[in-house]
Design a protein around this motif. Structure first.
Motif, PDB file in Angstrom:
ATOM      1  N   ARG A   9       0.836  -1.194   0.000  1.00 48.96           N
ATOM      2  CA  ARG A   9       0.000   0.000   0.000  1.00 48.96           C
ATOM      3  C   ARG A   9       0.876   1.252   0.000  1.00 48.96           C
ATOM      4  O   ARG A   9       1.907   1.300   0.678  1.00 48.96           O
ATOM      5  CB  ARG A   9      -0.914   0.021   1.230  1.00 48.96           C
ATOM      6  CG  ARG A   9      -1.895  -1.134   1.264  1.00 48.96           C
ATOM      7  CD  ARG A   9      -2.528  -1.239   2.654  1.00 48.96           C
ATOM      8  NE  ARG A   9      -3.316  -2.456   2.753  1.00 48.96           N
ATOM      9  CZ  ARG A   9      -4.608  -2.523   2.457  1.00 48.96           C
ATOM     10  NH1 ARG A   9      -5.244  -1.447   2.047  1.00 48.96           N
ATOM     11  NH2 ARG A   9      -5.264  -3.655   2.575  1.00 48.96           N
ATOM     12  N   ARG A  11       0.640   5.831  -0.289  1.00 46.73           N
ATOM     13  CA  ARG A  11      -0.222   6.993  -0.106  1.00 46.73           C
ATOM     14  C   ARG A  11       0.355   8.168  -0.876  1.00 46.73           C
ATOM     15  O   ARG A  11       1.562   8.401  -0.860  1.00 46.73           O
ATOM     16  CB  ARG A  11      -0.369   7.341   1.379  1.00 46.73           C
ATOM     17  CG  ARG A  11      -1.042   6.246   2.179  1.00 46.73           C
ATOM     18  CD  ARG A  11      -1.265   6.633   3.621  1.00 46.73           C
ATOM     19  NE  ARG A  11      -2.336   7.609   3.749  1.00 46.73           N
ATOM     20  CZ  ARG A  11      -2.809   8.006   4.936  1.00 46.73           C
ATOM     21  NH1 ARG A  11      -2.299   7.529   6.064  1.00 46.73           N
ATOM     22  NH2 ARG A  11      -3.790   8.888   4.995  1.00 46.73           N
ATOM     23  N   GLU A  20      -4.953   6.564  -0.559  1.00 47.16           N
ATOM     24  CA  GLU A  20      -4.323   5.246  -0.415  1.00 47.16           C
ATOM     25  C   GLU A  20      -4.521   4.464  -1.717  1.00 47.16           C
ATOM     26  O   GLU A  20      -5.620   4.439  -2.271  1.00 47.16           O
ATOM     27  CB  GLU A  20      -4.949   4.489   0.741  1.00 47.16           C
ATOM     28  CG  GLU A  20      -4.325   3.124   1.001  1.00 47.16           C
ATOM     29  CD  GLU A  20      -5.011   2.376   2.135  1.00 47.16           C
ATOM     30  OE1 GLU A  20      -4.333   1.591   2.808  1.00 47.16           O
ATOM     31  OE2 GLU A  20      -6.232   2.585   2.338  1.00 47.16           O
ATOM     32  N   TRP A  60      -7.429   1.897  -5.831  1.00 47.18           N
ATOM     33  CA  TRP A  60      -7.329   3.040  -4.922  1.00 47.18           C
ATOM     34  C   TRP A  60      -8.571   3.132  -4.051  1.00 47.18           C
ATOM     35  O   TRP A  60      -9.624   2.578  -4.361  1.00 47.18           O
ATOM     36  CB  TRP A  60      -7.143   4.331  -5.727  1.00 47.18           C
ATOM     37  CG  TRP A  60      -8.337   4.685  -6.583  1.00 47.18           C
ATOM     38  CD1 TRP A  60      -8.902   3.927  -7.569  1.00 47.18           C
ATOM     39  CD2 TRP A  60      -9.139   5.865  -6.492  1.00 47.18           C
ATOM     40  NE1 TRP A  60      -9.984   4.565  -8.111  1.00 47.18           N
ATOM     41  CE2 TRP A  60     -10.157   5.763  -7.482  1.00 47.18           C
ATOM     42  CE3 TRP A  60      -9.091   7.006  -5.699  1.00 47.18           C
ATOM     43  CZ2 TRP A  60     -11.118   6.751  -7.667  1.00 47.18           C
ATOM     44  CZ3 TRP A  60     -10.047   7.998  -5.895  1.00 47.18           C
ATOM     45  CH2 TRP A  60     -11.044   7.871  -6.872  1.00 47.18           C
ATOM     46  N   SER A  68      -7.534   6.473   3.126  1.00 48.31           N
ATOM     47  CA  SER A  68      -7.571   7.765   2.445  1.00 48.31           C
ATOM     48  C   SER A  68      -8.183   8.815   3.372  1.00 48.31           C
ATOM     49  O   SER A  68      -8.963   8.490   4.270  1.00 48.31           O
ATOM     50  CB  SER A  68      -8.377   7.675   1.147  1.00 48.31           C
ATOM     51  OG  SER A  68      -7.711   6.884   0.182  1.00 48.31           O
TER      52      SER A  68
END
Length: 263
Positions: A9, A11, A20, A60, A68
């Protein structure tokens, strides 16, 4: 079935907040995965790692979903599509894209394709929401959260707030799709679950209308086709991942062939 493993993952910090995402795979076209309502990246995990051999893959989490940032603006379709295009630009992922939308994400893919047809190589709609399905979603956040919790093996509290937040704007999103330009003449496949919920949970007339709407989605493009995932309900990518992967491979091949023809 053994769950697939998502890539690392990451960001990305934007002016609207932190997004994210996971990015992996190689080749064209770039596959862009659009989650269903309240569904995090885990909603795609059973497609990995095989999906990475089809092309470059971006999955996403919209603002307010997963890690996020909380949204600063109402999450209308325009806001979501603009955020996605900004993410694609910052990651230097050039069009055209193969959009893959599940459930509510199907509406976002539908809007993206109509608003930006030159950026779309093809579209896969997985149990996608039709604009006239919106009334069926209202008031069912609890049931959706229960299903998500079982499928993704996570507490329902992770999904309830996201579901409410996203479904609050579904009317606006549907109006945006209905008011947008025509759907482009691109390869399109609609995957619908063939395992209907029991009639005590969903009225037969609602199920009938949903089946009609799924067929209508497949007719959006003259290159559209309809595939029924016989052993699946609302999440074919989790219950029949190999079928969805086969459909994706075929759709990507059609998109490449069309690009070669038009070159």
């Amino acid at each position: 079935m053994i769950l697939g493993k998502l890539p690392r993952r990451q960001r990305l910090h934007t002016h609207a907040g932190s997004i994210e995402y996971v990015l992996s795979g190689e080749g064209e076209p770039v596959l862009v995965l659009l989650n269903g309502a309240g569904v995090t990246l885990e909603g795609w995990n059973r497609l990995y790692p095989a999906i990475e051999r089809i092309g470059r893959v971006l999955a996403w989490n919209r603002f307010g979903v997963g890690a996020s940032s909380a949204p600063l603006l109402p999450q209308t379709g325009t806001v979501v599509v603009d955020a996605l295009r900004a993410l694609l630009a910052q990651l230097q992922l050039p069009p055209p894209y193969l959009l893959v939308g599940h459930s509510l994400g199907g509406l976002h893919a539908n809007l993206f394709a109509r608003r930006h047809p030159q950026e779309v190589a093809g579209v896969l709609l997985v149990e996608a929401t039709h604009p006239r399905d919106r009334e069926q979603l209202k008031g069912h956040e609890g049931r959706l959260a229960s299903v998500l919790g079982k499928l993704l093996q996570a507490p329902q509290k992770l999904f309830r707030a996201n579901l409410h937040s996203e479904l609050d704007w579904i009317d606006a999103l549907c109006r945006e799709v209905e008011a947008a330009g025509p759907f482009p003449d691109v390869p399109l496949t609609v995957v619908s679950g063939g395992n209907d919920p029991p009639t005590w949970l969903v009225a037969p007339e609602v199920l009938r209308l949903r089946r009609v709407h799924q067929q209508e989605l497949a007719r959006l493009s003259p290159r559209g086709r309809h595939v029924v995932a016989r052993r699946s309900g609302h999440f074919p990518q989790l219950t029949q991942p190999e079928l969805v992967l086969d459909v994706l491979r075929e759709l990507a091949a059609r998109a490449r062939a069309q690009a070669t023809t038009e070159a």
